[in-house]
Design a protein around this motif. Structure first.
Motif, PDB file in Angstrom:
ATOM      1  N   PRO A 267      15.394 -26.588  55.506  1.00  0.00           N
ATOM      2  CA  PRO A 267      15.492 -25.181  55.130  1.00  0.00           C
ATOM      3  C   PRO A 267      16.664 -24.970  54.167  1.00  0.00           C
ATOM      4  N   MET A 268      16.540 -24.014  53.272  1.00  0.00           N
ATOM      5  CA  MET A 268      17.626 -23.667  52.356  1.00  0.00           C
ATOM      6  C   MET A 268      18.774 -23.088  53.174  1.00  0.00           C
ATOM      7  N   THR A 269      19.997 -23.455  52.831  1.00  0.00           N
ATOM      8  CA  THR A 269      21.159 -22.949  53.565  1.00  0.00           C
ATOM      9  C   THR A 269      21.454 -21.504  53.161  1.00  0.00           C
ATOM     10  N   LYS A 270      22.224 -20.835  53.986  1.00  0.00           N
ATOM     11  CA  LYS A 270      22.638 -19.468  53.689  1.00  0.00           C
ATOM     12  C   LYS A 270      23.421 -19.417  52.379  1.00  0.00           C
ATOM     13  N   ALA A 271      24.302 -20.399  52.161  1.00  0.00           N
ATOM     14  CA  ALA A 271      25.095 -20.451  50.931  1.00  0.00           C
ATOM     15  C   ALA A 271      24.202 -20.621  49.704  1.00  0.00           C
ATOM     16  N   GLU A 272      23.174 -21.468  49.802  1.00  0.00           N
ATOM     17  CA  GLU A 272      22.243 -21.656  48.689  1.00  0.00           C
ATOM     18  C   GLU A 272      21.460 -20.374  48.414  1.00  0.00           C
ATOM     19  N   MET A 273      21.041 -19.698  49.483  1.00  0.00           N
ATOM     20  CA  MET A 273      20.324 -18.416  49.334  1.00  0.00           C
ATOM     21  C   MET A 273      21.223 -17.398  48.643  1.00  0.00           C
ATOM     22  N   GLU A 274      22.482 -17.309  49.061  1.00  0.00           N
ATOM     23  CA  GLU A 274      23.423 -16.348  48.470  1.00  0.00           C
ATOM     24  C   GLU A 274      23.685 -16.671  47.002  1.00  0.00           C
ATOM     25  N   LYS A 275      23.779 -17.963  46.660  1.00  0.00           N
ATOM     26  CA  LYS A 275      24.011 -18.356  45.270  1.00  0.00           C
ATOM     27  C   LYS A 275      22.882 -17.867  44.370  1.00  0.00           C
ATOM     28  N   GLU A 276      21.652 -17.871  44.882  1.00  0.00           N
ATOM     29  CA  GLU A 276      20.501 -17.388  44.125  1.00  0.00           C
ATOM     30  C   GLU A 276      20.406 -15.857  44.158  1.00  0.00           C
ATOM     31  N   GLY A 277      21.153 -15.231  45.065  1.00  0.00           N
ATOM     32  CA  GLY A 277      21.076 -13.785  45.203  1.00  0.00           C
ATOM     33  C   GLY A 277      19.849 -13.338  45.980  1.00  0.00           C
ATOM     34  N   TRP A 278      19.330 -14.224  46.813  1.00  0.00           N
ATOM     35  CA  TRP A 278      18.120 -13.938  47.571  1.00  0.00           C
ATOM     36  C   TRP A 278      18.479 -13.347  48.917  1.00  0.00           C
ATOM     37  N   GLN A 279      17.818 -12.258  49.277  1.00  0.00           N
ATOM     38  CA  GLN A 279      18.077 -11.561  50.529  1.00  0.00           C
ATOM     39  C   GLN A 279      16.899 -11.630  51.492  1.00  0.00           C
ATOM     40  N   LYS A 280      15.865 -12.336  51.152  1.00  0.00           N
ATOM     41  CA  LYS A 280      14.624 -12.393  51.930  1.00  0.00           C
ATOM     42  C   LYS A 280      14.870 -12.977  53.329  1.00  0.00           C
ATOM     43  N   ASN A 281      14.165 -12.457  54.303  1.00  0.00           N
ATOM     44  CA  ASN A 281      14.273 -12.996  55.663  1.00  0.00           C
ATOM     45  C   ASN A 281      13.629 -14.366  55.784  1.00  0.00           C
ATOM     46  N   GLU A 282      12.660 -14.638  54.917  1.00  0.00           N
ATOM     47  CA  GLU A 282      11.999 -15.937  54.927  1.00  0.00           C
ATOM     48  C   GLU A 282      12.858 -16.937  54.175  1.00  0.00           C
TER      49      GLU A 282
END
Length: 80
Positions: free
Chosen positions: A25-40
């Protein structure tokens, strides 16, 4: 050589010939770097070169997406 062409060659070099060593799974830090807020949380393919690949919902990278594929036997699958 333009910066875009150089970046493309660098990316190609880090993908072509590499092998997938992990799917996670993508890490929280990787999600934040992309600016993604999705629950999935999308799955990430980790390559032997250290490069990671992950799906986006569109070509602009607006949010995470699902990754689909097909085995050599023609069996469809999804990683999400």
């Amino acid at each position: 050589m333009s910066e875009t062409a150089y970046e493309a060659e660098t990316v190609d070099d880090s993908i072509v010939g590499s092998t997938v060593i992990d799917i996670r799974p993508m890490t929280k830090a990787e999600m934040e770097k992309e600016g993604w807020q999705k629950n999935e949380i999308p799955m990430v393919l980790v390559l032997s070169s250290g490069t990671i690949l992950y799906p986006s919902m569109d070509t602009e990278g607006n949010d995470a997406g699902a990754l689909f594929g097909m085995t050599s036997d023609g069996i469809s699958f999804g990683l999400y």
